[in-house]
Scaffold this motif. Sequence first.
Motif, PDB file in Angstrom:
ATOM      1  N   TRP A 126      -3.446   2.523  -7.917  1.00  0.00           N
ATOM      2  CA  TRP A 126      -4.177   3.899  -7.913  1.00  0.00           C
ATOM      3  C   TRP A 126      -4.867   3.770  -6.885  1.00  0.00           C
ATOM      4  CZ3 TRP A 126      -1.638   3.034 -12.398  1.00  0.00           C
ATOM      5  CH2 TRP A 126      -0.612   3.528 -13.460  1.00  0.00           C
TER       6      TRP A 126
ATOM      7  N   TRP B 244       1.181  -1.183   0.116  1.00  0.00           N
ATOM      8  CA  TRP B 244      -0.157  -0.374   0.155  1.00  0.00           C
ATOM      9  C   TRP B 244       0.880   1.473   0.127  1.00  0.00           C
ATOM     10  CZ3 TRP B 244      -6.009  -0.810   1.917  1.00  0.00           C
ATOM     11  CH2 TRP B 244      -5.711   0.017   1.440  1.00  0.00           C
ATOM     12  N   ILE B 245       2.065   1.222   0.294  1.00  0.00           N
ATOM     13  CA  ILE B 245       3.001   2.659   1.124  1.00  0.00           C
ATOM     14  C   ILE B 245       3.758   2.499  -0.321  1.00  0.00           C
ATOM     15  CG2 ILE B 245       4.690   3.443   1.664  1.00  0.00           C
ATOM     16  CD1 ILE B 245       4.023   2.005   4.851  1.00  0.00           C
TER      17      ILE B 245
ATOM     18  N   LEU C 203       0.578   4.478  -3.216  1.00  0.00           N
ATOM     19  CA  LEU C 203       0.836   5.342  -2.288  1.00  0.00           C
ATOM     20  C   LEU C 203       1.929   6.818  -3.124  1.00  0.00           C
ATOM     21  CD1 LEU C 203      -0.718   5.406   0.872  1.00  0.00           C
ATOM     22  CD2 LEU C 203      -2.100   5.963  -1.357  1.00  0.00           C
TER      23      LEU C 203
ATOM     24  N   ALA D  23      -4.786   2.266  -4.311  1.00  0.00           N
ATOM     25  CA  ALA D  23      -4.805   2.900  -2.508  1.00  0.00           C
ATOM     26  C   ALA D  23      -4.942   3.813  -2.385  1.00  0.00           C
ATOM     27  CB  ALA D  23      -3.175   2.520  -2.979  1.00  0.00           C
ATOM     28  N   ALA D  24      -4.787   5.200  -3.231  1.00  0.00           N
ATOM     29  CA  ALA D  24      -5.286   6.510  -2.850  1.00  0.00           C
ATOM     30  C   ALA D  24      -7.025   6.697  -2.984  1.00  0.00           C
ATOM     31  CB  ALA D  24      -4.612   7.386  -3.857  1.00  0.00           C
ATOM     32  N   THR D  25      -8.015   5.882  -3.106  1.00  0.00           N
ATOM     33  CA  THR D  25      -9.460   6.298  -3.769  1.00  0.00           C
ATOM     34  C   THR D  25      -9.411   5.694  -2.011  1.00  0.00           C
ATOM     35  OG1 THR D  25      -9.143   3.943  -4.477  1.00  0.00           O
ATOM     36  CG2 THR D  25      -9.354   5.337  -5.768  1.00  0.00           C
TER      37      THR D  25
ATOM     38  N   GLY E  31      -2.046  11.342  -8.100  1.00  0.00           N
ATOM     39  CA  GLY E  31      -3.066  10.130  -7.724  1.00  0.00           C
ATOM     40  C   GLY E  31      -4.433   9.791  -8.240  1.00  0.00           C
TER      41      GLY E  31
ATOM     42  N   PHE F 278       1.843   8.507  -6.643  1.00  0.00           N
ATOM     43  CA  PHE F 278       1.632  10.934  -6.087  1.00  0.00           C
ATOM     44  C   PHE F 278       3.356  11.539  -6.657  1.00  0.00           C
ATOM     45  CE2 PHE F 278      -1.761   9.890  -3.402  1.00  0.00           C
ATOM     46  CZ  PHE F 278      -2.554  10.886  -3.310  1.00  0.00           C
TER      47      PHE F 278
END
Length: 773
Positions: free
Chosen positions: A322, A16-17, A20, A324-326, A159, A24
């Motif tokens: 993408w 996940w990190i 992200l 991960a940012a939702t 992102g 971004f």
Amino acid sequence: MTRSDVRLLPIVVGVWIAALVAVFCPPITWWMAGGCLLGVLVVLVGTRRRRAATGAGLAIVTFTAMTAVLVTVSLALPGRTQAIESGGRVVEVVAGVTSSASVGQDGRLWFDAQTVSIGVRDQPRSVSVPVRIGVEPGDGFDLGAEIRVVGEAEATDAGERSVLVVYASETEILQPAGGVFGVAAGLREAFVARAARLPEPGAGLLPGLAVGDTRAVPAELNDDMRSTGLSHLTAVSGANCAIVVGATFWLAALCGCRRGLRVALAAVALSGFVILVTPEPSVIRAAVLAGIAMVTVLIGRPRAGAGMLALGVTGILIADPWLAATPGFALSAAASAALILFAPPLGRGLGRVLPAPLALAIAVPLSAQLVCGPIIALFAEQQSLIGVVANLLAAPAAPVATVVGMLACLAAPIPPLADLLAASAWLPSAWIATTATTAAQLPMAQILLPAGIPSALLVAVVSAAIGVVVLRRTTVVSGRPPFWVRWVRRCSAAVLIIVAGVGAGQALLDGPLATLRTPEGWAIAACDVGQGDALVVRSDGEIALIDTGPDPAALEACLRSLGVDQIDLLVLTHFDLDHVGGLEAVQGRVGEVLHGPPSEQADQRSLDRLESGGALLHDATAGLRGILGDAEWRVLWPQRGSVAFPGGNDASVVVEFDGGGVPRSLFLGDLSAAPQRMLMRTAHLAGGYAVVKVAHHGSADQDPGLYESVHATLAIFSAGVDNDYGHPRDETLELLSATGAHLLRTDRQGRLLIGAESGELRVWTESSVGAPG
């Protein structure tokens, strides 16, 4: 929870990190991928003892999965970069629809698509990227259809999954959805038409509950569903998928099927449901996560489910970083984890004081609410306080509406059977709609917190405290518990007592005692509604509201604090969301409406809703006059039949008020410099104004001559804290200061109140009291 439950957590966290950071900051993805591969080599070289093999293996898997995510992003960058170059231009896009369509707040039909080509008209370039397309409402925009649109493209922020947002002005269905997608689309259309013949409440909601089609859900009900935490029932979320899996599993068990066959039948039913409601990416993700959670709970192996869920989340993020940012994916994963790990112990804890079925019924929405609350606070300003109760009340009806409604959809070829099933599903749908509407009207049904990390931490602390208090009775421990356990329990109880006390006090101050915080002598109020306008003028007990801001809840709170129940005159300067987004707060309690020229169908629909609520509509053009209490008002802009400024910001309604206790005041809407100059030539602005609402939230596009002419004593800037536009701009603040105006800002001082007493102006703000002169 045991160690085995969380041993795969490092993989999920690492992936996940990595996702992200990659989405971004795309330029550093290859460097990060190289670092992860170097980490794998270091672990391989450094592993010499057998007892370290397990930890080394976990580290290797984590670094490898992170590398896969980074490579996925890197490979997608060339196409995304090429598409971004089309931002800010009119483009022609050929794309395949990849999601269901829903009506947005602007009245457009919005859906996701994967491009085949994109470029200026007749010069397309082959590129495959995800985009978001908005079209005028129509049929044929079903998943699997191939379309061609022409419209203005806008590049999205870093992102975001979609590379472009396209506002279509021309549309063409090149190839309608075919195969099973076409059949599913036909069944859904027939079901929506059949449901529309049923009475409200419940008719428009039924297709959303059964097949995720929310096009017919009234806007007011949609907002109520959101504020009460019930919107997941119509979003084809994990809850819908879990209902299908659970119902199939239960029916198979009644028929005497073995566990393996029950699981297989549940998987088949879930697959069919996904096809019926359109297998868009969000639905597939929800189905995978909810399917894992439900099956592992139903077969009595939730610990295995935690590992399966971790692997499922990891695989989905590798395929589409993408996500991960939702917020939607984070909420799906969190809710599924809550169902697996926290619902059972919460159910046992509540089972000490409640019957087991009721305890489990409460534990499921409670666990999801406690885990998802901090995530919601990261992205949204609204926190539902009635969500658990509303979900508990809706829980018995949701499975019936979903399952029976889905059967009604499938029975479309047999109209009598389909009508019977749809009518049967209408009753639970009406129950859910009534629950949402009633719960949303309760005091303190939701609270407003500024979205961000501090709010998320606050909600997390409260959620953890609730969990500790509920879990206290889960097990019976012999002897006195350790000191740290007692300390945690006492702190948790103290947190809940403090929160309950603060909440009760705030409920009184925002409810029955709201007006006690408001001085009596105000005549003009600038509500703090964020980045938007909402100004109130009062004379002899009559009320005028100039614009409604972007958020109904914020406007409602302001009007309640001012003791305003009825709006005698509503001025809609123009139809941008930051000026009309809060219309729902005053729907049904408006006398007359002055409005600027509508430019889109959504604008006219807003006016139609006001008219249906009893309002009398007037096209506001220069020269129109009227009375508010003892005060007079006059429209100064726009000019009738203006060709130069036909709509939008530059056709904003400009209105002045004077007399009857109201200081001479001028409200400039969102006019830019060019119409400001023309306004000076066409309107009599001499003599000075006590109060001026600065145009366009204090943007830089101002005409100095206008403000020198009006020579305002007070200048109001209505803007949101840390807004993306930098409003009010420094040059505009300096311009107004140079004219001798006293500057008032909602982003710094909150709600502003202005009154006149003995020839002097008085100002009250949420942070100070003063008398500028």
